[in-house]
Design a protein around this motif. Structure first.
Motif, PDB file in Angstrom:
ATOM      1  N   UNK A  72     108.584 -39.567 -53.205  1.00 16.62           N
ATOM      2  CA  UNK A  72     107.601 -38.535 -52.870  1.00 16.62           C
ATOM      3  C   UNK A  72     106.827 -38.081 -54.106  1.00 16.62           C
ATOM      4  N   UNK A  73     107.509 -37.880 -55.221  1.00 20.02           N
ATOM      5  CA  UNK A  73     106.810 -37.468 -56.438  1.00 20.02           C
ATOM      6  C   UNK A  73     105.898 -38.584 -56.926  1.00 20.02           C
ATOM      7  N   UNK A  74     106.351 -39.814 -56.835  1.00 18.73           N
ATOM      8  CA  UNK A  74     105.528 -40.953 -57.234  1.00 18.73           C
ATOM      9  C   UNK A  74     104.283 -41.056 -56.347  1.00 18.73           C
ATOM     10  N   UNK A  75     104.434 -40.764 -55.068  1.00 21.37           N
ATOM     11  CA  UNK A  75     103.291 -40.769 -54.150  1.00 21.37           C
ATOM     12  C   UNK A  75     102.268 -39.723 -54.572  1.00 21.37           C
ATOM     13  N   UNK A  76     102.745 -38.552 -54.924  1.00 20.20           N
ATOM     14  CA  UNK A  76     101.854 -37.479 -55.357  1.00 20.20           C
ATOM     15  C   UNK A  76     101.146 -37.844 -56.659  1.00 20.20           C
ATOM     16  N   UNK A  77     101.874 -38.472 -57.572  1.00 20.01           N
ATOM     17  CA  UNK A  77     101.285 -38.910 -58.844  1.00 20.01           C
ATOM     18  C   UNK A  77     100.201 -39.953 -58.572  1.00 20.01           C
TER      19      UNK A  77
END
Length: 168
Positions: A72-77
């Motif tokens: 999820x954090x990678x998606x946001x990045x």
């Protein structure tokens, strides 16, 4: 079919498509939204920025420790870096693994909603937030301002004002 008939068919087709993009059916705003929701917070597995952050998040995904959160954090990045297609793909992976009834599932949807809103996809953001809020039995304080903002940006000011009033 005559030119007039084709034109009418095109207008009906377009108006049907426009209706399909209307805001999802929302419940009426409640009077009070004081409840907190721990899921309504940015997912942050690793602090940092740039290539180092991406490398650390990829390691977390490979190791399986906090893999869902790292995805999820990678998606946001990815979305923040202008790689919306990759971000959406990663969010879809995270959504598939995170049941909406779980706090983590709500958190992924809440975060995805904000990333969608930042991309100008207000109604898609609203759908994610509605899914996250719909699994709760409480009235979390993030619902009214989030719904209002998405509705306003989607051009549905009359409905947005009701949600702004609930937020206040």
């Amino acid at each position: 079919m005559s030119v007039a008939g084709q034109f009418l068919a095109g207008v009906l087709l377009v108006s049907g498509a426009a209706t399909a993009w209307a805001a999802p059916a929302l419940p009426a705003p409640q009077e009070f939204y004081f409840d907190s929701d721990a899921a309504a917070a940015p997912i942050t597995v690793v602090q940092g920025e740039g290539e180092d952050l991406v490398a650390q998040l990829l390691k977390h995904r490979e190791r399986g420790r906090k893999g869902l959160e790292a995805t999820a954090q990678l998606a946001s990045v990815a979305i923040a870096q202008g790689r919306a297609e990759l971000g959406d793909k990663l969010y879809r992976e995270a959504l598939a693994e995170a049941p909406v009834q779980s706090a983590l599932g709500r958190s992924v949807r809440w975060n995805y909603g904000w990333d969608l809103l930042r991309q100008g996809q207000a109604l898609a953001a609203l759908e994610q937030w509605q899914a996250a809020a719909g699994s709760l039995r409480s009235n979390p304080g993030w619902v009214p301002p989030s719904y209002a903002l998405a509705l306003w940006r989607a051009g549905q000011q009359q409905e947005a004002v009701k949600w702004y009033a609930a937020a206040v």
